[in-house]
Design a protein around this motif. Structure first.
Motif, PDB file in Angstrom:
ATOM      1  N   GLU A   1       0.593  -1.016   0.098  1.00 27.11           N
ATOM      2  CA  GLU A   1       0.035   0.244   0.232  1.00 27.11           C
ATOM      3  C   GLU A   1       1.229   1.337   0.186  1.00 27.11           C
ATOM      4  O   GLU A   1       0.716   2.183  -1.096  1.00 27.11           O
ATOM      5  CB  GLU A   1      -0.493  -0.302   1.106  1.00 27.11           C
ATOM      6  CG  GLU A   1      -1.873   1.497   1.343  1.00 27.11           C
ATOM      7  CD  GLU A   1      -2.696   1.590   0.306  1.00 27.11           C
ATOM      8  OE1 GLU A   1      -3.310   1.926   0.245  1.00 27.11           O
ATOM      9  OE2 GLU A   1      -3.413   0.119  -0.137  1.00 27.11           O
ATOM     10  N   ALA A   2       2.270   0.670   0.280  1.00 19.00           N
ATOM     11  CA  ALA A   2       3.014   2.706   0.175  1.00 19.00           C
ATOM     12  C   ALA A   2       3.810   2.901  -0.330  1.00 19.00           C
ATOM     13  O   ALA A   2       5.029   3.087  -0.680  1.00 19.00           O
ATOM     14  CB  ALA A   2       3.419   1.940   2.192  1.00 19.00           C
ATOM     15  N   ALA A   3       3.764   1.294  -1.091  1.00 24.65           N
ATOM     16  CA  ALA A   3       4.992   1.309  -1.940  1.00 24.65           C
ATOM     17  C   ALA A   3       4.861   2.246  -3.316  1.00 24.65           C
ATOM     18  O   ALA A   3       3.504   2.121  -3.861  1.00 24.65           O
ATOM     19  CB  ALA A   3       5.501  -0.093  -1.951  1.00 24.65           C
ATOM     20  N   ASP A   4       5.749   2.540  -3.994  1.00 20.98           N
ATOM     21  CA  ASP A   4       4.979   3.005  -5.256  1.00 20.98           C
ATOM     22  C   ASP A   4       5.184   1.698  -6.197  1.00 20.98           C
ATOM     23  O   ASP A   4       6.191   0.550  -6.763  1.00 20.98           O
ATOM     24  CB  ASP A   4       6.248   3.530  -5.819  1.00 20.98           C
ATOM     25  CG  ASP A   4       6.719   4.644  -5.124  1.00 20.98           C
ATOM     26  OD1 ASP A   4       5.595   5.060  -5.357  1.00 20.98           O
ATOM     27  OD2 ASP A   4       7.973   5.271  -6.154  1.00 20.98           O
ATOM     28  N   SER A   5       3.384   1.670  -6.999  1.00 26.97           N
ATOM     29  CA  SER A   5       3.607   0.175  -8.015  1.00 26.97           C
ATOM     30  C   SER A   5       4.032   0.174  -9.110  1.00 26.97           C
ATOM     31  O   SER A   5       4.592   0.884  -9.688  1.00 26.97           O
ATOM     32  CB  SER A   5       1.903   0.250  -8.241  1.00 26.97           C
ATOM     33  OG  SER A   5       1.398   1.426  -9.209  1.00 26.97           O
ATOM     34  N   PRO A   6       4.438  -0.821  -9.474  1.00 30.88           N
ATOM     35  CA  PRO A   6       4.856  -0.787 -11.332  1.00 30.88           C
ATOM     36  C   PRO A   6       4.332  -0.223 -12.101  1.00 30.88           C
ATOM     37  O   PRO A   6       3.398   0.289 -12.003  1.00 30.88           O
ATOM     38  CB  PRO A   6       5.162  -2.529 -11.381  1.00 30.88           C
ATOM     39  CG  PRO A   6       5.184  -2.553 -10.264  1.00 30.88           C
ATOM     40  CD  PRO A   6       3.850  -2.190  -9.090  1.00 30.88           C
ATOM     41  N   PRO A   7       5.308   0.548 -12.977  1.00 23.07           N
ATOM     42  CA  PRO A   7       5.135   1.810 -14.325  1.00 23.07           C
ATOM     43  C   PRO A   7       4.044   0.656 -14.687  1.00 23.07           C
ATOM     44  O   PRO A   7       4.024  -0.513 -15.045  1.00 23.07           O
ATOM     45  CB  PRO A   7       6.359   2.097 -14.935  1.00 23.07           C
ATOM     46  CG  PRO A   7       7.178   1.069 -14.583  1.00 23.07           C
ATOM     47  CD  PRO A   7       6.734   0.804 -12.686  1.00 23.07           C
ATOM     48  N   ILE A   8       3.065   1.533 -15.843  1.00 21.23           N
ATOM     49  CA  ILE A   8       2.296   1.448 -16.404  1.00 21.23           C
ATOM     50  C   ILE A   8       2.202   2.036 -17.794  1.00 21.23           C
ATOM     51  O   ILE A   8       2.437   2.742 -18.000  1.00 21.23           O
ATOM     52  CB  ILE A   8       0.357   1.511 -16.428  1.00 21.23           C
ATOM     53  CG1 ILE A   8       0.503   0.331 -15.129  1.00 21.23           C
ATOM     54  CG2 ILE A   8      -0.848   1.562 -17.128  1.00 21.23           C
ATOM     55  CD1 ILE A   8      -0.864   1.275 -13.975  1.00 21.23           C
ATOM     56  N   ASP A   9       2.382   0.900 -18.535  1.00 17.49           N
ATOM     57  CA  ASP A   9       2.879   1.146 -20.518  1.00 17.49           C
ATOM     58  C   ASP A   9       1.800   1.456 -21.451  1.00 17.49           C
ATOM     59  O   ASP A   9       0.353   1.163 -21.276  1.00 17.49           O
ATOM     60  CB  ASP A   9       3.166   0.032 -21.406  1.00 17.49           C
ATOM     61  CG  ASP A   9       3.145   0.580 -22.792  1.00 17.49           C
ATOM     62  OD1 ASP A   9       2.905   1.834 -23.361  1.00 17.49           O
ATOM     63  OD2 ASP A   9       3.629   0.011 -22.987  1.00 17.49           O
ATOM     64  N   ASP A  10       1.247   3.159 -20.921  1.00 16.36           N
ATOM     65  CA  ASP A  10      -0.180   3.667 -21.339  1.00 16.36           C
ATOM     66  C   ASP A  10      -0.493   3.306 -22.864  1.00 16.36           C
ATOM     67  O   ASP A  10      -1.989   4.169 -23.074  1.00 16.36           O
ATOM     68  CB  ASP A  10      -0.574   4.913 -20.992  1.00 16.36           C
ATOM     69  CG  ASP A  10      -1.028   5.022 -19.878  1.00 16.36           C
ATOM     70  OD1 ASP A  10      -1.298   4.314 -18.423  1.00 16.36           O
ATOM     71  OD2 ASP A  10      -0.234   6.045 -18.655  1.00 16.36           O
ATOM     72  N   THR A  11      -0.135   2.897 -23.318  1.00 14.62           N
ATOM     73  CA  THR A  11      -0.532   2.451 -24.897  1.00 14.62           C
ATOM     74  C   THR A  11      -1.460   1.716 -24.933  1.00 14.62           C
ATOM     75  O   THR A  11      -1.712   0.676 -24.786  1.00 14.62           O
ATOM     76  CB  THR A  11       0.703   2.254 -25.479  1.00 14.62           C
ATOM     77  OG1 THR A  11       2.404   2.385 -25.295  1.00 14.62           O
ATOM     78  CG2 THR A  11       0.264   2.177 -27.125  1.00 14.62           C
TER      79      THR A  11
END
Length: 537
Positions: A287-297
């Protein structure tokens, strides 16, 4: 160029004519780095091999380095994939293959560069070759028969891992088409595989499914979440819920993952990157960590799969969020990526990708034929436009080419991929049932027959071929003379036969349904009667 390219020391070029022209002018081979946004090993190779000053200097001086996003350029992926990503591919300036590998560390890449440079200096263009699948482009034709389905039933049984579930004794991929084929023909193995997938690949905290597991026992999961994997499994769990309600929850959770985490302003995002450390955290720490990035393509074909999955989830489970997500996704897809039946492969902001790729045409058409069954015939006209464009522009002989016969490298060589030919045949079969146009049905039959001569050599990876062949030969059709969302229409949508085609709101005696199975028709007038008749067949 993708953001990760700047972390390397390599002077990358984009795939295209300019890079191949430069290679000819310099008399230099090409290194083609096939990668994906979600790929952990791709990022690792950027941090190591491509960040090595020695390797980068060698590449920049003696090669033309080209970087390819395989999600954005699927036709390059189909021709040059070395069996996984990253693929490290060496080409002649004409695009022929010299050699290739997958992941290479700095030392390994340095050694390969030296060998390729030597081969090029000694042999030049003669060092290259055309892959066999492009040399032998014509598929072996044959007759459609029940033997195709029977062969695949034997393959499903023979390749099944009785100890751990799933198929094969190596890495375990969630083969959604194989599971759907088995649901009505070998349900025990289908459900055991679904249990393994739910246990090992489902993210019970944030929703969604990881892409695959490295080990036979489903251990060492690869934690990237791609749109096509999640769409396929959402649909498969929803289909399984037709036979057993306990599979409804994973379908709903995945539908919610699609419509929240992977939702973007223009459609559904392509992927969420993997991160073993993040997914290994307990929920309170995640909950406190940054989630993995998302490719918005926004990839057209994968969006088509997602829409189809959401429609199946609504049809079987009645999930209204899935319905709203499907309707929104359809509108976004048609507004931004479809023009006069021609589908653009992707859009990322103001950047748009190639058009008319067969997989995109087929998957978007499949989403629209599903939408007609669930939501009504407002979606029929765009489906017919896509079908007509695909038939006119991609059909050659009795099967379909993967794209236009032009482009750099080997893109001008025709490729008739079985998987996407099956997808377009399946969608055309459904369109033929929905419109009553025999022409669509006949094209679907001819497309499948174009590959039937090899049916006894096909494995479970293409189980969808047997499914579609069975539908075309003797499918179930349900014509409902009742309003959309009426009890009879709802009952037709969630009958225990996920391969049936529902024709909604037809003319006829009010509140009746005509069930046609293998050419034999029966009239029913109540939801329970409809279910009993189909279940009894």
């Amino acid at each position: 160029m993708d953001a990760g390219a700047v972390d390397t020391l390599v002077e990358w070029r984009e795939w295209g004519a300019a890079a191949f022209d430069e290679a000819r002018e310099r008399d230099a081979p090409i290194l083609c780095n096939l990668r994906a946004h979600w790929c952990r090993e791709c990022r690792e190779m950027d941090r190591t091999a491509y960040a090595s000053p020695t390797v980068a200097a060698n590449l920049n001086d003696g090669f033309v380095p080209v970087r390819v996003d395989v999600d954005r350029r699927p036709r390059v992926r189909e021709r040059y994939n070395m069996g996984g990503f990253p693929s490290t591919v060496f080409l002649t300036p004409s695009g022929e293959l010299i050699t290739g590998a997958t992941y290479l560390g700095a030392d390994g890449l340095r050694q390969v560069l030296e060998r390729v440079r030597t081969a090029w200096n000694e042999n030049g263009e003669e060092a290259g070759r055309v892959p066999r699948e492009l040399r032998d482009a014509d598929p072996p034709a044959g007759a459609l028969s029940p033997a195709i389905e029977a062969h695949m039933e034997r393959e499903i049984a023979a390749a099944f891992d009785e100890e751990f579930g799933g198929w094969g004794t190596g890495p375990k991929f969630p083969l959604a088409p194989a599971i759907e084929f088995a649901l009505t023909r070998d349900p025990d193995r289908a459900f055991r595989t679904l249990e393994a997938i739910r246990t090992h690949l489902h993210d019970t905290y944030a929703g969604g499914f990881f892409r695959y597991a490295v080990e036979r026992d489903w251990g060492d999961r690869q934690t990237e979440k791609t749109l096509d994997t999640n769409a396929g499994l959402c649909r498969t769990f929803a289909a399984a819920a037709r036979y057993d309600d306990e599979y409804a929850d994973p379908a709903v959770r995945t539908a919610e993952f699609l419509t929240t985490t992977l939702a973007s302003g223009d459609g559904f995002a392509a992927s969420q990157a993997g991160d073993e450390a993040y997914y290994g955290l307990p929920p309170s720490d995640r909950e406190a960590a940054d989630s993995p990035p998302i490719d918005d393509t926004v990839l057209a074909g994968a969006n088509g799969l997602a829409i189809d999955a959401l429609l199946e989830t609504h049809a079987v489970i009645g999930h209204e969020g899935a319905r709203r997500g499907a309707e929104r996704g359809l509108s976004q897809l048609l507004d931004s990526l479809v023009e006069d039946g021609r589908v653009l492969h992707y859009r990322d902001g103001n950047t748009a990708g190639p058009h008319g790729v067969l997989a995109d045409q087929a998957r978007v058409l499949g989403a629209l034929t599903s939408a007609v069954q669930v939501l009504g015939d407002d979606w029929l006209a765009p489906a017919e436009r896509i079908a007509e464009y695909t038939i006119a522009e991609r059909r050659e002989g009795d099967s379909f080419l993967d794209g236009p016969e032009d482009g750099s490298g080997l893109l001008s060589r025709p490729l008739r991929p079985l998987g996407t030919n099956v997808t377009i045949a399946d969608a055309l079969y459904e369109l033929g049932v929905l419109t009553g146009e025999d022409r669509y049905h006949e094209i679907a039959r001819e497309t499948l027959a174009a590959f039937a001569g090899a049916h006894d050599r096909l494995g479970i990876e293409v189980a969808g071929y047997a499914t579609t062949a069975a539908r075309v030969l003797s499918g179930t059709e349900i014509a409902v003379a009742a309003p959309l969302d009426s009890p009879l229409h709802r009952a037709a949508l969630d009958i225990p036969d996920h391969e049936a085609v529902v024709i909604p709101d037809v003319d006829g005696e009010s509140d009746t349904a005509r069930i046609t199975i293998d050419g034999e028709s029966t009239m029913v007038s109540a939801p329970a009667e409809l279910h009993e008749h189909v279940a009894g067949e």
